[in-house]
Design a protein around this motif. Structure first.
Motif, mmCIF file in Angstrom:
data_model
loop_
_atom_site.group_PDB
_atom_site.id
_atom_site.type_symbol
_atom_site.label_atom_id
_atom_site.label_comp_id
_atom_site.label_asym_id
_atom_site.label_seq_id
_atom_site.Cartn_x
_atom_site.Cartn_y
_atom_site.Cartn_z
ATOM 1 N N GLU A 125 0.808 -1.217 0.000
ATOM 2 C CA GLU A 125 0.000 0.000 0.000
ATOM 3 C C GLU A 125 0.846 1.274 0.000
ATOM 4 N N ALA A 126 2.132 1.149 0.187
ATOM 5 C CA ALA A 126 3.010 2.323 0.257
ATOM 6 C C ALA A 126 3.083 3.025 -1.097
ATOM 7 N N GLU A 127 3.078 4.348 -1.061
ATOM 8 C CA GLU A 127 3.197 5.158 -2.269
ATOM 9 C C GLU A 127 4.542 5.885 -2.264
ATOM 10 N N PHE A 128 5.188 5.890 -3.405
ATOM 11 C CA PHE A 128 6.510 6.499 -3.531
ATOM 12 C C PHE A 128 6.467 7.601 -4.583
ATOM 13 N N ASP A 129 7.257 8.635 -4.371
ATOM 14 C CA ASP A 129 7.352 9.708 -5.356
ATOM 15 C C ASP A 129 7.906 9.164 -6.667
ATOM 16 N N PRO A 130 7.429 9.687 -7.787
ATOM 17 C CA PRO A 130 7.956 9.251 -9.084
ATOM 18 C C PRO A 130 9.475 9.380 -9.135
ATOM 19 N N GLY A 131 10.130 8.370 -9.659
ATOM 20 C CA GLY A 131 11.583 8.405 -9.788
ATOM 21 C C GLY A 131 12.339 7.953 -8.560
ATOM 22 N N THR A 132 11.635 7.565 -7.496
ATOM 23 C CA THR A 132 12.316 7.093 -6.288
ATOM 24 C C THR A 132 13.127 5.839 -6.587
#
Length: 259
Positions: free
Chosen positions: A93-100
């Protein structure tokens, strides 16, 4: 029961400061510490399923930036005392910033708990830098104590889950071939495969018997020569595109052929 309730129930059933869990936790950290000098960059790392933070303490000292994901309420306060970047969520369910991107991702004692390990590894591969490494530990279906248990008729087959497994949330055991197959589907290959701690006895014996530390050390050292008989499998995975030979296997459409 929701997955969140299941995770918290499992966390309450686990103890990591005594017995076999403490022994394995210490030797997991030792194996990781031995391999870290081979990593090209110790800038950014992600630890998934940190639990009580045994590995977290080591990683916080080694990496410039450490993000930690832990879904169980029980461990959050202690983890925040080690590092500020603690996120209470499941990895799924974790969301990461684009490009992480991370130079290293640690998935220790986690894959045996998740519902869909292949999707889990695919998401981890997407967050890994091209030259990065994923560190994985899983319980070994072929450990010596499980082989003995099968021969004595205590379990019907090596992958059978016992009452303790159910209590601590295990959904599966692994062989090195299982993990190699799952990693390949996620676009990863196993650069290193070894074992952690030769395990001749079940958990209850380790937890209730005062085994001399020198004998425990002997089980660890002997296990290096007998990885298929160890309690855990320890793997370091890399992206296929970091290895021209491995990448070529996929380009030629031979993905299943390399399993």
């Amino acid at each position: 029961m929701t997955e969140e309730e299941h995770i918290n129930k499992v966390a309450e059933a686990q103890e990591f400061d005594t017995g076999l869990n403490k022994i394995l936790g210490d030797y997991r950290c030792n194996e990781v510490a031995l391999y870290l000098p081979k990593i090209k960059s110790l800038l950014e790392a992600l630890e998934i399923g940190a639990g009580p933070g045994l590995m977290t303490e080591l990683l916080a000292q080694k990496f410039t930036k450490l993000d930690v994901i832990e879904p169980a309420d029980k461990y959050i306060e202690n983890l925040k005392s080690i590092t500020s970047k603690v996120f209470k969520t499941t990895f799924e369910e974790a969301e990461f910033d684009p490009g992480t991107q991370y130079n290293a991702i640690f998935i220790c004692g986690v894959l045996e708990h998740v519902l869909d390990p292949i999707s889990f590894l695919i998401k981890a591969e997407e967050l890994l830098s091209d030259e990065g490494s994923i560190f994985i530990t899983v319980p070994n279906a072929k450990s010596l104590h499980r082989r003995i248990g099968k021969d004595l008729g205590h379990i019907k087959h090596l992958r059978e889950l016992g009452k303790h497994d159910v209590a601590v949330g295990h959904r599966r055991y692994y062989t090195s071939d299982d993990l190699r197959r799952e990693a390949a589907y996620a676009g990863l290959y196993l650069e290193k495969v070894s074992g952690i701690l030769l395990k001749p006895f079940p958990n209850e014996f380790f937890n209730k018997t005062d085994i001399p530390s020198e004998y425990i050390r002997g089980l660890y050292l002997t296990g290096k020569d007998l990885p298929d008989y160890c309690a855990e499998i320890f793997e370091v995975a890399k992206k296929f595109n970091s290895n021209p030979i491995k990448q070529g296997a996929i380009v030629k459409g031979d993905r299943l052929g390399i399993l």
